[in-house]
Scaffold this motif. Structure first.
Motif, PDB file in Angstrom:
ATOM      1  N   CYS A 198       3.951   2.046 -10.805  1.00 47.53           N
ATOM      2  CA  CYS A 198       4.048   1.379  -9.510  1.00 47.53           C
ATOM      3  C   CYS A 198       3.324   2.172  -8.423  1.00 47.53           C
ATOM      4  O   CYS A 198       3.502   3.376  -8.305  1.00 47.53           O
ATOM      5  N   CYS A 218       5.917  -2.264  -9.342  1.00 47.50           N
ATOM      6  CA  CYS A 218       6.978  -2.521 -10.299  1.00 47.50           C
ATOM      7  C   CYS A 218       7.710  -3.783  -9.840  1.00 47.50           C
ATOM      8  O   CYS A 218       7.486  -4.285  -8.745  1.00 47.50           O
ATOM      9  N   HIS A 266       3.793   1.882  -5.355  1.00 50.34           N
ATOM     10  CA  HIS A 266       4.669   2.094  -4.216  1.00 50.34           C
ATOM     11  C   HIS A 266       5.691   3.199  -4.473  1.00 50.34           C
ATOM     12  O   HIS A 266       5.835   4.102  -3.680  1.00 50.34           O
ATOM     13  N   CYS A 267       6.369   3.139  -5.610  1.00 49.18           N
ATOM     14  CA  CYS A 267       7.432   4.117  -5.870  1.00 49.18           C
ATOM     15  C   CYS A 267       7.126   5.018  -7.059  1.00 49.18           C
ATOM     16  O   CYS A 267       7.860   5.942  -7.348  1.00 49.18           O
ATOM     17  N   CYS A 275       9.614  -3.466  -6.429  1.00 48.96           N
ATOM     18  CA  CYS A 275       8.745  -3.396  -5.257  1.00 48.96           C
ATOM     19  C   CYS A 275       8.029  -4.724  -5.044  1.00 48.96           C
ATOM     20  O   CYS A 275       7.799  -5.148  -3.922  1.00 48.96           O
TER      21      CYS A 275
HETATM   22 ZN   LIG Z   1       8.009   0.366  -7.347  1.00 47.56          ZN
END
Ligand SMILES: [Zn+2]
Ligand SMILES: [Zn+2]
Length: 93
Positions: free
Chosen positions: A58, A79, A60-61, A82
């Protein structure tokens, strides 16, 4: 609609076709299932055209997840969590 019990054509065991599933099937204009969930999933597993899962990290995370499509190089992938979060954010704005 009450839950109905249907005998599986494959293993002959009866399975419950729940009210919720019935709604789903009718919404999609699908026929009443003839196989129990077990036989249906067995069938799904052996299906050669079953969608492949691609592993992603992911953007983002940083979590590892799998997606049912080939991620494009250079495009950010998210993911599931997200993705859903960004989608609900988009819906709100
Ligand atoms: Zn994520
Ligand atoms: Zn069965």
């Amino acid at each position: 609609m009450p839950d109905v019990e249907i005998p599986c054509v494959q293993c002959k065991e009866t399975f419950v076709f729940s009210e919720k599933e019935q709604e789903l099937f009718y919404q999609r204009n699908m026929m009443t299932p003839q196989r129990c969930a077990k036989c249906r999933s067995k069938k799904a597993v052996t299906r050669p055209d079953a969608p492949a899962r691609f592993e992603i990290v992911c953007d983002h995370c940083g979590r590892h997840d799998t997606v049912p499509f080939q991620p494009k190089v250079g495009r950010s992938v998210l993911c599931k969590d997200c993705f859903e979060a960004s989608r609900s954010r988009a819906r709100q704005s």
